[in-house]
Design an enzyme around this catalytic site. Structure first.
Site, mmCIF file in Angstrom:
data_model
loop_
_atom_site.group_PDB
_atom_site.id
_atom_site.type_symbol
_atom_site.label_atom_id
_atom_site.label_comp_id
_atom_site.label_asym_id
_atom_site.label_seq_id
_atom_site.Cartn_x
_atom_site.Cartn_y
_atom_site.Cartn_z
ATOM 1 C CB SER A 147 -73.601 41.111 38.848
ATOM 2 O OG SER A 147 -73.054 40.204 39.772
ATOM 3 C CE1 TYR A 160 -78.122 40.088 41.982
ATOM 4 C CE2 TYR A 160 -76.139 38.936 41.311
ATOM 5 C CZ TYR A 160 -76.766 40.090 41.719
ATOM 6 O OH TYR A 160 -76.047 41.256 41.847
#
Ligand code: NAP
Length: 255
Positions: A147, A160
């Site tokens: 990410s 996350y």
């Protein structure tokens, strides 16, 4: 398709293949010739239909990564694999000061621990096949979905961010240990991609405009944009690529 980019004869497991980026990766790998094992909690009917419509081969494998210890069992049901794509992931938002232990554990289990367990089970499978048949040249490819938050901090997503930084580190250490043993390990870091994961951001007019204004490409990414990069990393054209994190972000990180 030229042979450098062909996945003919390769068998690929993709986690979270029922929708979004995972579905596009499954279709992309199948179009390149791979036999796809679409792994998900819920059925993958739409993915299987799209693969078959493109003339590819696919089957469904039921799995739930909220118990990461299931990694080995999942791999044992997938048949002999050549490619593993760790795509499944979740995000839970709250101010760090209020973030619950339950949310932390849930995100870390799916996004990081399960990724490690699946990589380990995949490598054990490849190494066992190499040992049983030293002359058949068994090799493997792992692609982890990282990410922008493998590099940046983000806001209100502590688990996350920690998990995706972890995915980047894990990709590198596994590349160090396994590239010389025939498994290339890489990651793709998607930018802002239009999926259910980012629906809330896209429907917030102000936030959407803010994000778009920073993306040099001037648009949200599509799941298919990620599929192309993953297909490349699984192909013979990427034989000498390992330990890399390929950013597919319309230029976001160059800004
Ligand atoms: P998505 O549409 O929400 O898909 C997430 C996938 O993960 C779904 O297939 C989901 O299955 C699966 N999953 C969640 N929990 C699971 C569990 N316990 N066991 C098995 N599968 C589980 O999101 P996406 O945008 O395609 O995300 C795919 C990957 O890309 C994720 O790793 C995400 O972090 C990463 N990513 C996305 C973006 C973006 O902008 N969209 C950006 C950077 C990175 P269910 O449908 O059963 O829940």
């Amino acid at each position: 398709m030229t042979t450098e980019f062909s996945l003919q004869g390769r068998r690929a497991l993709i986690t979270g293949a029922n929708k979004g980026i995972g579905q596009a990766i499954a279709v992309g790998l199948a179009r390149a010739g791979a036999h796809v094992v679409a792994a998900a909690r819920t059925n993958c009917d739409e993915t299987l239909a799209r693969v078959r419509a493109a003339g590819g081969l696919a089957e469904f494998l039921q799995m739930d990564l909220s118990d990461p210890a299931q990694g080995a069992e999942i791999l044992s049901r997938a048949g002999p694999l050549d490619i593993l794509v760790n795509n499944a992931g979740i995000i839970r938002r709250a101010d760090s000061v209020d973030y619950s232990e339950a949310d932390w554990d849930a995100v870390m289990d799916v996004n990081l621990k399960a990724v490690f367990m699946l990589c380990q089970a995949f490598a054990r499978q490849i190494f066992a096949r190499q040992a049983n048949n030293p002359d058949n040249g068994t090799t493997g490819r792992i692609v982890n979905i990282a990410s922008l938050l493998s590099y940046q901090g983000g806001i209100r997503v502590p688990a996350y961010t920690a998990s995706k930084h972890g995915v980047a580190g894990l990709t590198r250490i596994l590349a160090n240990e396994w590239t010389g043993r025939g498994i290339n390990v890489n990651a793709v870091a998607p930018g802002y991609i239009a999926t259910s994961n980012t629906e809330a951001l896209r429907s917030d007019e102000g936030r959407n405009a803010e994000i778009l204004s920073r993306i040099p490409a001037g648009r949200w990414g599509e799941p298919e944009d990620i599929a192309g990069a993953v297909t490349f990393l699984c192909s013979p054209a990427a034989n000498y690529v390992s330990g890399a994190i390929l950013n597919v972000d319309g230029g976001w990180l160059a800004r």
